[in-house]
Design a protein around this motif. Structure first.
Motif, PDB file in Angstrom:
ATOM      1  N   SER A 167      10.206  34.439  87.211  1.00 58.87           N
ATOM      2  CA  SER A 167       9.514  33.934  88.397  1.00 58.87           C
ATOM      3  C   SER A 167       9.717  32.436  88.528  1.00 58.87           C
ATOM      4  N   ASN A 168       9.495  31.937  89.708  1.00 54.11           N
ATOM      5  CA  ASN A 168       9.563  30.494  89.934  1.00 54.11           C
ATOM      6  C   ASN A 168       8.453  29.769  89.188  1.00 54.11           C
ATOM      7  N   VAL A 169       7.320  30.424  88.983  1.00 56.35           N
ATOM      8  CA  VAL A 169       6.191  29.820  88.271  1.00 56.35           C
ATOM      9  C   VAL A 169       6.601  29.461  86.850  1.00 56.35           C
ATOM     10  N   ALA A 204      12.789  24.638  89.114  1.00 56.23           N
ATOM     11  CA  ALA A 204      13.956  25.437  89.503  1.00 56.23           C
ATOM     12  C   ALA A 204      13.509  26.577  90.417  1.00 56.23           C
ATOM     13  N   VAL A 205      14.441  27.133  91.149  1.00 56.12           N
ATOM     14  CA  VAL A 205      14.126  28.247  92.041  1.00 56.12           C
ATOM     15  C   VAL A 205      14.972  29.443  91.628  1.00 56.12           C
ATOM     16  N   ALA A 206      14.297  30.472  91.121  1.00 60.41           N
ATOM     17  CA  ALA A 206      14.985  31.691  90.706  1.00 60.41           C
ATOM     18  C   ALA A 206      14.966  32.734  91.808  1.00 60.41           C
ATOM     19  N   LEU A 207      13.926  32.687  92.642  1.00 52.05           N
ATOM     20  CA  LEU A 207      13.730  33.701  93.669  1.00 52.05           C
ATOM     21  C   LEU A 207      13.346  33.051  94.992  1.00 52.05           C
ATOM     22  N   THR A 208      13.868  33.601  96.072  1.00 52.50           N
ATOM     23  CA  THR A 208      13.441  33.167  97.405  1.00 52.50           C
ATOM     24  C   THR A 208      12.105  33.833  97.734  1.00 52.50           C
ATOM     25  N   SER A 209      11.457  33.380  98.773  1.00 44.82           N
ATOM     26  CA  SER A 209      10.196  34.018  99.169  1.00 44.82           C
ATOM     27  C   SER A 209      10.435  35.468  99.590  1.00 44.82           C
ATOM     28  N   GLN A 248      12.699  37.470  98.253  1.00 48.28           N
ATOM     29  CA  GLN A 248      12.839  38.228  97.004  1.00 48.28           C
ATOM     30  C   GLN A 248      11.480  38.457  96.352  1.00 48.28           C
ATOM     31  N   GLU A 249      10.600  37.465  96.435  1.00 45.59           N
ATOM     32  CA  GLU A 249       9.250  37.649  95.905  1.00 45.59           C
ATOM     33  C   GLU A 249       8.511  38.741  96.675  1.00 45.59           C
ATOM     34  N   ASP A 250       8.681  38.774  97.998  1.00 43.72           N
ATOM     35  CA  ASP A 250       8.076  39.833  98.808  1.00 43.72           C
ATOM     36  C   ASP A 250       8.605  41.204  98.396  1.00 43.72           C
ATOM     37  N   MET A 251       9.895  41.276  98.081  1.00 42.80           N
ATOM     38  CA  MET A 251      10.490  42.539  97.650  1.00 42.80           C
ATOM     39  C   MET A 251       9.893  42.991  96.318  1.00 42.80           C
ATOM     40  N   LEU A 252       9.735  42.075  95.375  1.00 43.29           N
ATOM     41  CA  LEU A 252       9.129  42.437  94.093  1.00 43.29           C
ATOM     42  C   LEU A 252       7.701  42.945  94.292  1.00 43.29           C
ATOM     43  N   ARG A 253       6.963  42.275  95.134  1.00 40.11           N
ATOM     44  CA  ARG A 253       5.597  42.681  95.448  1.00 40.11           C
ATOM     45  C   ARG A 253       5.585  44.100  96.026  1.00 40.11           C
ATOM     46  N   ALA A 254       6.494  44.376  96.953  1.00 42.94           N
ATOM     47  CA  ALA A 254       6.568  45.694  97.593  1.00 42.94           C
ATOM     48  C   ALA A 254       6.971  46.786  96.602  1.00 42.94           C
ATOM     49  N   ILE A 255       7.811  46.448  95.633  1.00 44.90           N
ATOM     50  CA  ILE A 255       8.228  47.419  94.617  1.00 44.90           C
ATOM     51  C   ILE A 255       7.056  47.775  93.706  1.00 44.90           C
ATOM     52  N   GLY A 256       6.130  46.844  93.515  1.00 44.71           N
ATOM     53  CA  GLY A 256       4.960  47.123  92.674  1.00 44.71           C
ATOM     54  C   GLY A 256       4.756  46.177  91.513  1.00 44.71           C
ATOM     55  N   TRP A 257       5.581  45.124  91.429  1.00 40.64           N
ATOM     56  CA  TRP A 257       5.401  44.138  90.369  1.00 40.64           C
ATOM     57  C   TRP A 257       4.157  43.307  90.651  1.00 40.64           C
ATOM     58  N   GLN A 258       3.425  42.945  89.604  1.00 40.81           N
ATOM     59  CA  GLN A 258       2.237  42.107  89.741  1.00 40.81           C
ATOM     60  C   GLN A 258       2.644  40.644  89.796  1.00 40.81           C
ATOM     61  N   GLU A 259       1.913  39.900  90.611  1.00 37.62           N
ATOM     62  CA  GLU A 259       2.235  38.480  90.830  1.00 37.62           C
ATOM     63  C   GLU A 259       2.092  37.649  89.557  1.00 37.62           C
ATOM     64  N   ARG A 288      -0.302  30.568  83.565  1.00 38.80           N
ATOM     65  CA  ARG A 288      -0.144  30.878  82.146  1.00 38.80           C
ATOM     66  C   ARG A 288      -1.273  31.794  81.762  1.00 38.80           C
ATOM     67  N   PRO A 289      -1.150  32.706  80.925  1.00 41.31           N
ATOM     68  CA  PRO A 289      -0.009  33.038  80.086  1.00 41.31           C
ATOM     69  C   PRO A 289       0.931  34.074  80.704  1.00 41.31           C
ATOM     70  N   LYS A 290       0.678  34.477  81.935  1.00 40.48           N
ATOM     71  CA  LYS A 290       1.472  35.548  82.565  1.00 40.48           C
ATOM     72  C   LYS A 290       2.298  34.972  83.702  1.00 40.48           C
ATOM     73  N   ALA A 291       3.280  34.151  83.356  1.00 38.91           N
ATOM     74  CA  ALA A 291       4.004  33.373  84.357  1.00 38.91           C
ATOM     75  C   ALA A 291       5.177  34.102  84.991  1.00 38.91           C
ATOM     76  N   ASN A 292       5.431  35.345  84.628  1.00 43.47           N
ATOM     77  CA  ASN A 292       6.496  36.134  85.244  1.00 43.47           C
ATOM     78  C   ASN A 292       5.906  37.256  86.084  1.00 43.47           C
ATOM     79  N   TRP A 293       6.721  37.825  86.964  1.00 41.21           N
ATOM     80  CA  TRP A 293       6.348  39.057  87.630  1.00 41.21           C
ATOM     81  C   TRP A 293       6.248  40.108  86.533  1.00 41.21           C
ATOM     82  N   ARG A 294       5.231  40.968  86.549  1.00 42.84           N
ATOM     83  CA  ARG A 294       5.019  41.854  85.414  1.00 42.84           C
ATOM     84  C   ARG A 294       4.501  43.226  85.828  1.00 42.84           C
ATOM     85  N   TYR A 295       4.669  44.167  84.913  1.00 46.42           N
ATOM     86  CA  TYR A 295       4.162  45.521  85.085  1.00 46.42           C
ATOM     87  C   TYR A 295       3.837  46.062  83.700  1.00 46.42           C
ATOM     88  N   LEU A 296       2.715  46.734  83.586  1.00 46.29           N
ATOM     89  CA  LEU A 296       2.233  47.273  82.327  1.00 46.29           C
ATOM     90  C   LEU A 296       2.373  48.787  82.341  1.00 46.29           C
TER      91      LEU A 296
END
Length: 175
Positions: free
Chosen positions: A68-70, A75-80, A82-93, A97-105
């Motif tokens: 994630s950009n966070v 640096a910029v790893a993802l455009t807005s 792409q972030e919308d796409m991750l959100r739509a797929i089901g990844w959590q924002e 810290r400590p959860k600075a990446n898009w994540r799924y459990l």
């Protein structure tokens, strides 16, 4: 008994594979990590240095993450988009810290199957990786403080979230 070969956590220890090979073997890799009694981490780094990673608690709970950009500051790893796409797929924002990446459990098998599908979508549709591109794959075993059951990880996360909420509230009242 251990099931997963660990390469080591340094970049120079990584194994090179193709995106296609990584995605084809992802279900087997995550399944083996889930039943291995160790707390394991797998980092899959693409040619542009973006990554997906997975870690498994000693009680078999699988965490999947997408860069994630966070987590990479300026640096910029993802455009807005792409972030919308991750959100739509089901990844959590991501959180600061400590959860600075898009994540799924993934706790159970159905969620693990979902994580595999979500990872494939993220790699192909969001990160736009093609099947013949190279990836660096590295795996390592984590000891304390990471090697603990899920409920202890959640308690740590909840404490952080509560502290963050209170900090935001106090900042709002001070303004």
């Amino acid at each position: 008994m251990t099931n997963v070969h660990v390469t080591g956590e340094r970049r120079r220890d990584a194994v090179t594979a193709s995106v296609d090979s990584f995605l084809a073997n992802l279900p087997e890799m995550l399944g083996a990590m889930k039943v291995d009694p160790r707390c394991l981490v797998a980092v899959i780094e693409f040619e542009d240095r973006r990554y997906v990673q997975f870690w498994v608690t000693s009680d078999g709970v699988v965490f999947g993450e997408v860069v994630s950009n966070v987590n990479i500051h300026r640096a910029v790893a993802l455009t807005s988009e792409q972030e919308d796409m991750l959100r739509a797929i089901g990844w959590q924002e991501p959180l600061p810290r400590p959860k600075a990446n898009w994540r799924y459990l993934a706790v159970d098998v159905a969620e693990l199957i979902g994580l595999v599908a979500m990872t494939r979508e993220a790699v192909v549709r969001v990160l736009l990786e093609t099947k013949n591109r190279a990836v660096l794959m590295r795996t390592s075993s984590m000891g304390q403080p990471y090697d603990r059951p899920l409920n202890e990880h959640l308690v740590v996360g909840c404490v952080y979230c509560l502290e963050s909420v209170h900090a935001k509230e106090s900042c709002l009242h001070e303004a």
